[in-house]
Scaffold this motif. Sequence first.
Motif, PDB file in Angstrom:
ATOM      1  N   GLY A   8       0.823  -1.203   0.000  1.00 30.43           N
ATOM      2  CA  GLY A   8       0.000   0.000   0.000  1.00 30.43           C
ATOM      3  C   GLY A   8       0.852   1.245   0.000  1.00 30.43           C
ATOM      4  N   GLY A   9       0.163   2.376  -0.078  1.00 29.72           N
ATOM      5  CA  GLY A   9       0.881   3.635  -0.175  1.00 29.72           C
ATOM      6  C   GLY A   9       0.389   4.681   0.801  1.00 29.72           C
ATOM      7  N   VAL A  10       1.345   5.474   1.270  1.00 27.92           N
ATOM      8  CA  VAL A  10       1.058   6.685   2.027  1.00 27.92           C
ATOM      9  C   VAL A  10       1.224   7.816   1.015  1.00 27.92           C
ATOM     10  N   LEU A  11       0.099   8.171   0.368  1.00 32.04           N
ATOM     11  CA  LEU A  11       0.101   9.179  -0.694  1.00 32.04           C
ATOM     12  C   LEU A  11       0.041  10.563  -0.060  1.00 32.04           C
ATOM     13  N   VAL A  12       1.088  11.361  -0.272  1.00 34.55           N
ATOM     14  CA  VAL A  12       1.145  12.692   0.337  1.00 34.55           C
ATOM     15  C   VAL A  12       1.118  13.765  -0.740  1.00 34.55           C
ATOM     16  N   ARG A  13       0.520  14.889  -0.354  1.00 36.57           N
ATOM     17  CA  ARG A  13       0.402  16.033  -1.252  1.00 36.57           C
ATOM     18  C   ARG A  13       0.480  17.308  -0.430  1.00 36.57           C
ATOM     19  N   ARG A  14       1.148  18.316  -0.986  1.00 35.97           N
ATOM     20  CA  ARG A  14       1.178  19.607  -0.323  1.00 35.97           C
ATOM     21  C   ARG A  14       0.010  20.427  -0.851  1.00 35.97           C
ATOM     22  N   LEU A  15      -0.839  20.853   0.062  1.00 36.06           N
ATOM     23  CA  LEU A  15      -1.952  21.738  -0.253  1.00 36.06           C
ATOM     24  C   LEU A  15      -1.843  22.949   0.663  1.00 36.06           C
ATOM     25  N   SER A  16      -2.636  23.976   0.387  1.00 35.57           N
ATOM     26  CA  SER A  16      -2.597  25.123   1.278  1.00 35.57           C
ATOM     27  C   SER A  16      -2.899  24.632   2.686  1.00 35.57           C
ATOM     28  N   GLY A  17      -2.105  25.073   3.615  1.00 34.42           N
ATOM     29  CA  GLY A  17      -2.281  24.610   4.983  1.00 34.42           C
ATOM     30  C   GLY A  17      -1.370  23.461   5.355  1.00 34.42           C
ATOM     31  N   GLY A  18      -0.595  22.940   4.416  1.00 35.30           N
ATOM     32  CA  GLY A  18       0.377  21.906   4.758  1.00 35.30           C
ATOM     33  C   GLY A  18       0.206  20.620   3.978  1.00 35.30           C
ATOM     34  N   ARG A  19       0.921  19.610   4.458  1.00 36.49           N
ATOM     35  CA  ARG A  19       0.887  18.308   3.793  1.00 36.49           C
ATOM     36  C   ARG A  19      -0.373  17.548   4.170  1.00 36.49           C
ATOM     37  N   ARG A  20      -0.876  16.808   3.189  1.00 35.64           N
ATOM     38  CA  ARG A  20      -2.064  15.973   3.385  1.00 35.64           C
ATOM     39  C   ARG A  20      -1.732  14.539   2.969  1.00 35.64           C
ATOM     40  N   VAL A  21      -2.465  13.601   3.538  1.00 33.73           N
ATOM     41  CA  VAL A  21      -2.328  12.190   3.189  1.00 33.73           C
ATOM     42  C   VAL A  21      -3.696  11.696   2.718  1.00 33.73           C
ATOM     43  N   ALA A  22      -3.683  10.875   1.675  1.00 32.54           N
ATOM     44  CA  ALA A  22      -4.923  10.304   1.157  1.00 32.54           C
ATOM     45  C   ALA A  22      -5.338   9.134   2.038  1.00 32.54           C
ATOM     46  N   ALA A  23      -6.560   9.232   2.574  1.00 34.47           N
ATOM     47  CA  ALA A  23      -7.107   8.156   3.393  1.00 34.47           C
ATOM     48  C   ALA A  23      -8.428   7.711   2.786  1.00 34.47           C
ATOM     49  N   ILE A  24      -8.749   6.456   3.012  1.00 37.86           N
ATOM     50  CA  ILE A  24     -10.023   5.925   2.514  1.00 37.86           C
ATOM     51  C   ILE A  24     -10.835   5.380   3.683  1.00 37.86           C
ATOM     52  N   ARG A  25     -12.149   5.413   3.507  1.00 40.42           N
ATOM     53  CA  ARG A  25     -13.041   4.682   4.405  1.00 40.42           C
ATOM     54  C   ARG A  25     -13.482   3.466   3.611  1.00 40.42           C
ATOM     55  N   PRO A  26     -12.966   2.293   3.987  1.00 36.95           N
ATOM     56  CA  PRO A  26     -13.333   1.094   3.226  1.00 36.95           C
ATOM     57  C   PRO A  26     -14.840   0.859   3.268  1.00 36.95           C
ATOM     58  N   ALA A  27     -15.369   0.323   2.187  1.00 36.70           N
ATOM     59  CA  ALA A  27     -16.797   0.012   2.109  1.00 36.70           C
ATOM     60  C   ALA A  27     -17.196  -0.871   3.286  1.00 36.70           C
ATOM     61  N   GLY A  28     -18.336  -0.553   3.871  1.00 38.09           N
ATOM     62  CA  GLY A  28     -18.841  -1.339   4.985  1.00 38.09           C
ATOM     63  C   GLY A  28     -18.338  -0.909   6.346  1.00 38.09           C
ATOM     64  N   LYS A  29     -17.395   0.016   6.377  1.00 43.61           N
ATOM     65  CA  LYS A  29     -16.866   0.503   7.659  1.00 43.61           C
ATOM     66  C   LYS A  29     -17.628   1.764   8.061  1.00 43.61           C
ATOM     67  N   PRO A  30     -17.780   1.998   9.370  1.00 44.91           N
ATOM     68  CA  PRO A  30     -18.527   3.175   9.817  1.00 44.91           C
ATOM     69  C   PRO A  30     -17.775   4.482   9.573  1.00 44.91           C
ATOM     70  N   GLN A  31     -18.519   5.590   9.652  1.00 42.92           N
ATOM     71  CA  GLN A  31     -17.917   6.926   9.531  1.00 42.92           C
ATOM     72  C   GLN A  31     -16.733   7.017  10.483  1.00 42.92           C
ATOM     73  N   GLY A  32     -15.675   7.694  10.037  1.00 42.76           N
ATOM     74  CA  GLY A  32     -14.509   7.919  10.890  1.00 42.76           C
ATOM     75  C   GLY A  32     -13.484   6.815  10.899  1.00 42.76           C
ATOM     76  N   VAL A  33     -13.743   5.710  10.201  1.00 39.48           N
ATOM     77  CA  VAL A  33     -12.749   4.638  10.105  1.00 39.48           C
ATOM     78  C   VAL A  33     -11.910   4.906   8.869  1.00 39.48           C
ATOM     79  N   TRP A  34     -10.726   5.468   9.089  1.00 37.32           N
ATOM     80  CA  TRP A  34      -9.839   5.837   7.988  1.00 37.32           C
ATOM     81  C   TRP A  34      -8.700   4.839   7.886  1.00 37.32           C
ATOM     82  N   ALA A  35      -8.358   4.496   6.651  1.00 36.46           N
ATOM     83  CA  ALA A  35      -7.292   3.540   6.374  1.00 36.46           C
ATOM     84  C   ALA A  35      -6.468   4.034   5.197  1.00 36.46           C
ATOM     85  N   LEU A  36      -5.341   3.394   4.992  1.00 37.61           N
ATOM     86  CA  LEU A  36      -4.494   3.684   3.841  1.00 37.61           C
ATOM     87  C   LEU A  36      -4.856   2.734   2.706  1.00 37.61           C
ATOM     88  N   PRO A  37      -4.705   3.181   1.452  1.00 36.38           N
ATOM     89  CA  PRO A  37      -4.966   2.280   0.325  1.00 36.38           C
ATOM     90  C   PRO A  37      -3.940   1.151   0.277  1.00 36.38           C
TER      91      PRO A  37
END
Length: 152
Positions: A8-37
């Motif tokens: 998997g990957g820790v996908l990072v991007r610089r946006l206004s306000g700093g660095r961001r990481v792409a997170a996913i909520r896998p299908a079937g998981k409740p709100q707020g459950v963030w994971a890496l692809p």
Amino acid sequence: MRREFSAGGVLVRRLSGGRRVAAIRPAGKPQGVWALPKGLIGPNERPEETALREVEEETGARGRLDGKLGDVRYVYTWAGERVFKVVSFYLVRYSSGRLGDVPPEHAHEVAEARWLPLEDAPRLLAYRGEREMAERALERLARSSSASGRSG
């Protein structure tokens, strides 16, 4: 015990306000459950290729590899069988694409994709090993920024 190997990957991007990481909520998981692809390494596929493929399939964004962050190892049970799993994670720097533009054939896997502040990822990601990989990405990016004298 069966063995599985994923990447998997820790996908990072610089946006206004700093660095961001792409997170996913896998299908079937409740709100707020963030994971890496991440996903299983395909036949005749290198882990690095899997990491880039999974990032694109699960987030809609593409990136370029910037080295291995480490492996996460754990055991889980599937249909009564114990499985030993190793997931290799790579730092991936954003290059193109729009987060959330998940290809239709993979849309069933992902309920949501979001840019999270990288600094908060070690707290926001649901799984301990993935939180550790986000921490390693933060450390590596801080070292590379200070070594080069840039903030990128």
